[in-house]
Design a protein around this motif. Sequence first.
Motif, PDB file in Angstrom:
ATOM      1  N   SER A  33       0.821  -1.213   0.000  1.00 56.01           N
ATOM      2  CA  SER A  33       0.000   0.000   0.000  1.00 56.01           C
ATOM      3  C   SER A  33       0.855   1.263   0.000  1.00 56.01           C
ATOM      4  O   SER A  33       0.343   2.356   0.222  1.00 56.01           O
ATOM      5  N   GLY A  34       2.147   1.129  -0.246  1.00 64.36           N
ATOM      6  CA  GLY A  34       3.023   2.287  -0.313  1.00 64.36           C
ATOM      7  C   GLY A  34       3.220   2.976   1.019  1.00 64.36           C
ATOM      8  O   GLY A  34       3.452   4.166   1.073  1.00 64.36           O
ATOM      9  N   GLU A  35       3.148   2.197   2.121  1.00 63.96           N
ATOM     10  CA  GLU A  35       3.265   2.802   3.449  1.00 63.96           C
ATOM     11  C   GLU A  35       4.684   3.303   3.740  1.00 63.96           C
ATOM     12  O   GLU A  35       4.868   4.217   4.524  1.00 63.96           O
ATOM     13  N   ALA A  36       5.678   2.702   3.110  1.00 61.18           N
ATOM     14  CA  ALA A  36       7.060   3.135   3.296  1.00 61.18           C
ATOM     15  C   ALA A  36       7.432   4.124   2.190  1.00 61.18           C
ATOM     16  O   ALA A  36       6.827   4.125   1.123  1.00 61.18           O
ATOM     17  N   PRO A  37       8.417   4.979   2.436  1.00 60.74           N
ATOM     18  CA  PRO A  37       8.860   5.892   1.375  1.00 60.74           C
ATOM     19  C   PRO A  37       9.379   5.094   0.180  1.00 60.74           C
ATOM     20  O   PRO A  37       9.954   4.009   0.357  1.00 60.74           O
ATOM     21  N   PRO A  38       9.207   5.597  -1.031  1.00 59.30           N
ATOM     22  CA  PRO A  38       9.726   4.898  -2.210  1.00 59.30           C
ATOM     23  C   PRO A  38      11.247   4.786  -2.167  1.00 59.30           C
ATOM     24  O   PRO A  38      11.917   5.603  -1.546  1.00 59.30           O
ATOM     25  N   LEU A  39      11.746   3.771  -2.816  1.00 57.99           N
ATOM     26  CA  LEU A  39      13.183   3.572  -2.946  1.00 57.99           C
ATOM     27  C   LEU A  39      13.641   4.386  -4.150  1.00 57.99           C
ATOM     28  O   LEU A  39      13.249   4.110  -5.278  1.00 57.99           O
ATOM     29  N   MET A  40      14.431   5.433  -3.896  1.00 62.10           N
ATOM     30  CA  MET A  40      14.880   6.289  -4.981  1.00 62.10           C
ATOM     31  C   MET A  40      15.867   5.532  -5.856  1.00 62.10           C
ATOM     32  O   MET A  40      16.815   4.935  -5.349  1.00 62.10           O
ATOM     33  N   LYS A  41      15.618   5.542  -7.151  1.00 64.13           N
ATOM     34  CA  LYS A  41      16.448   4.803  -8.094  1.00 64.13           C
ATOM     35  C   LYS A  41      17.346   5.696  -8.944  1.00 64.13           C
ATOM     36  O   LYS A  41      18.493   5.367  -9.176  1.00 64.13           O
ATOM     37  N   THR A  42      16.791   6.783  -9.453  1.00 66.60           N
ATOM     38  CA  THR A  42      17.578   7.623 -10.363  1.00 66.60           C
ATOM     39  C   THR A  42      17.302   9.094 -10.106  1.00 66.60           C
ATOM     40  O   THR A  42      16.266   9.459  -9.563  1.00 66.60           O
ATOM     41  N   ARG A  43      18.244   9.915 -10.519  1.00 70.39           N
ATOM     42  CA  ARG A  43      18.070  11.366 -10.521  1.00 70.39           C
ATOM     43  C   ARG A  43      18.725  11.893 -11.788  1.00 70.39           C
ATOM     44  O   ARG A  43      19.837  11.518 -12.127  1.00 70.39           O
ATOM     45  N   LYS A  44      17.992  12.762 -12.464  1.00 66.51           N
ATOM     46  CA  LYS A  44      18.587  13.428 -13.623  1.00 66.51           C
ATOM     47  C   LYS A  44      18.284  14.911 -13.524  1.00 66.51           C
ATOM     48  O   LYS A  44      17.329  15.325 -12.865  1.00 66.51           O
ATOM     49  N   GLU A  45      19.126  15.693 -14.167  1.00 64.74           N
ATOM     50  CA  GLU A  45      18.941  17.145 -14.205  1.00 64.74           C
ATOM     51  C   GLU A  45      18.779  17.539 -15.658  1.00 64.74           C
ATOM     52  O   GLU A  45      19.632  17.212 -16.489  1.00 64.74           O
ATOM     53  N   ILE A  46      17.658  18.214 -15.967  1.00 65.38           N
ATOM     54  CA  ILE A  46      17.407  18.630 -17.340  1.00 65.38           C
ATOM     55  C   ILE A  46      16.887  20.065 -17.355  1.00 65.38           C
ATOM     56  O   ILE A  46      16.449  20.578 -16.328  1.00 65.38           O
ATOM     57  N   LYS A  47      16.946  20.667 -18.532  1.00 67.99           N
ATOM     58  CA  LYS A  47      16.433  22.033 -18.673  1.00 67.99           C
ATOM     59  C   LYS A  47      14.945  22.050 -18.347  1.00 67.99           C
ATOM     60  O   LYS A  47      14.228  21.094 -18.604  1.00 67.99           O
ATOM     61  N   ILE A  48      14.509  23.161 -17.806  1.00 62.80           N
ATOM     62  CA  ILE A  48      13.135  23.268 -17.313  1.00 62.80           C
ATOM     63  C   ILE A  48      12.099  23.044 -18.424  1.00 62.80           C
ATOM     64  O   ILE A  48      11.059  22.429 -18.188  1.00 62.80           O
ATOM     65  N   ASP A  49      12.377  23.480 -19.636  1.00 62.10           N
ATOM     66  CA  ASP A  49      11.434  23.246 -20.732  1.00 62.10           C
ATOM     67  C   ASP A  49      11.297  21.763 -21.044  1.00 62.10           C
ATOM     68  O   ASP A  49      10.202  21.280 -21.334  1.00 62.10           O
ATOM     69  N   GLU A  50      12.408  21.030 -20.983  1.00 59.38           N
ATOM     70  CA  GLU A  50      12.364  19.581 -21.209  1.00 59.38           C
ATOM     71  C   GLU A  50      11.609  18.887 -20.074  1.00 59.38           C
ATOM     72  O   GLU A  50      10.867  17.936 -20.299  1.00 59.38           O
ATOM     73  N   ALA A  51      11.788  19.381 -18.853  1.00 59.55           N
ATOM     74  CA  ALA A  51      11.069  18.814 -17.709  1.00 59.55           C
ATOM     75  C   ALA A  51       9.570  19.019 -17.860  1.00 59.55           C
ATOM     76  O   ALA A  51       8.778  18.125 -17.563  1.00 59.55           O
TER      77      ALA A  51
END
Length: 87
Positions: free
Chosen positions: A50-68
Amino acid sequence: MNRDSRKVTEEAWLICPNWTEVRRFTKNKNNKDKFFEYMFIDSGIVVGSSGEAPPLMKTRKEIKIDEARKEYQQLITAGWQVTEPRW
Protein backbone atom coordinates in the motif's frame (compact mmCIF):
# COMPACT_ATOMS: atom_id res chain seq x y z
CA MET A 1 4.90 22.32 -11.69
CA ASN A 2 1.29 21.48 -11.09
CA ARG A 3 -1.62 20.39 -13.25
CA ASP A 4 -0.81 23.31 -15.55
CA SER A 5 2.68 22.26 -16.58
CA ARG A 6 3.56 25.74 -17.84
CA LYS A 7 3.73 27.00 -14.27
CA VAL A 8 6.84 26.24 -12.28
CA THR A 9 6.68 25.68 -8.57
CA GLU A 10 9.31 24.31 -6.25
CA GLU A 11 8.17 20.69 -6.39
CA ALA A 12 5.67 18.39 -8.11
CA TRP A 13 4.98 14.67 -7.67
CA LEU A 14 3.51 12.12 -10.08
CA ILE A 15 2.62 8.45 -9.60
CA CYS A 16 2.27 5.94 -12.42
CA PRO A 17 -1.09 4.31 -13.28
CA ASN A 18 -0.31 1.02 -11.49
CA TRP A 19 1.11 2.82 -8.41
CA THR A 20 4.56 1.19 -8.64
CA GLU A 21 6.70 4.21 -9.50
CA VAL A 22 6.82 7.88 -8.49
CA ARG A 23 8.61 10.87 -9.98
CA ARG A 24 9.52 14.05 -8.17
CA PHE A 25 10.20 17.22 -10.14
CA THR A 26 12.16 19.85 -8.18
CA LYS A 27 13.64 23.10 -9.35
CA ASN A 28 17.42 23.35 -9.04
CA LYS A 29 17.81 26.39 -6.82
CA ASN A 30 21.63 26.24 -6.94
CA ASN A 31 21.88 26.42 -10.71
CA LYS A 32 25.01 28.23 -11.92
CA ASP A 33 23.81 28.62 -15.52
CA LYS A 34 22.75 32.22 -16.12
CA PHE A 35 20.79 31.42 -19.29
CA PHE A 36 18.72 28.32 -18.46
CA GLU A 37 16.80 27.01 -15.47
CA TYR A 38 17.08 23.33 -14.60
CA MET A 39 15.00 20.76 -12.74
CA PHE A 40 15.88 17.52 -11.04
CA ILE A 41 13.68 14.53 -11.80
CA ASP A 42 13.94 11.81 -9.17
CA SER A 43 12.42 8.39 -9.85
CA GLY A 44 11.52 5.94 -7.12
CA ILE A 45 9.93 2.52 -6.75
CA VAL A 46 6.94 2.23 -4.40
CA VAL A 47 7.75 -0.11 -1.51
CA GLY A 48 5.12 -2.31 0.15
CA SER A 49 1.65 -3.26 -1.02
CA SER A 50 0.00 0.00 0.00
CA GLY A 51 3.02 2.29 -0.31
CA GLU A 52 3.27 2.80 3.45
CA ALA A 53 7.06 3.13 3.30
CA PRO A 54 8.86 5.89 1.37
CA PRO A 55 9.73 4.90 -2.21
CA LEU A 56 13.18 3.57 -2.95
CA MET A 57 14.88 6.29 -4.98
CA LYS A 58 16.45 4.80 -8.09
CA THR A 59 17.58 7.62 -10.36
CA ARG A 60 18.07 11.37 -10.52
CA LYS A 61 18.59 13.43 -13.62
CA GLU A 62 18.94 17.15 -14.20
CA ILE A 63 17.41 18.63 -17.34
CA LYS A 64 16.43 22.03 -18.67
CA ILE A 65 13.13 23.27 -17.31
CA ASP A 66 11.43 23.25 -20.73
CA GLU A 67 12.36 19.58 -21.21
CA ALA A 68 11.07 18.81 -17.71
CA ARG A 69 7.74 20.45 -18.58
CA LYS A 70 7.48 18.28 -21.70
CA GLU A 71 8.28 15.11 -19.73
CA TYR A 72 5.74 16.04 -17.05
CA GLN A 73 3.03 16.60 -19.68
CA GLN A 74 3.89 13.32 -21.45
CA LEU A 75 3.55 11.43 -18.16
CA ILE A 76 0.16 13.08 -17.44
CA THR A 77 -0.98 12.14 -20.96
CA ALA A 78 0.19 8.55 -20.34
CA GLY A 79 -2.02 8.27 -17.25
CA TRP A 80 0.28 9.36 -14.44
CA GLN A 81 -1.48 11.29 -11.66
CA VAL A 82 -0.51 14.13 -9.36
CA THR A 83 0.20 12.75 -5.88
CA GLU A 84 1.28 13.93 -2.45
CA PRO A 85 5.01 14.07 -1.59
CA ARG A 86 6.26 10.54 -0.96
CA TRP A 87 9.60 11.16 0.75
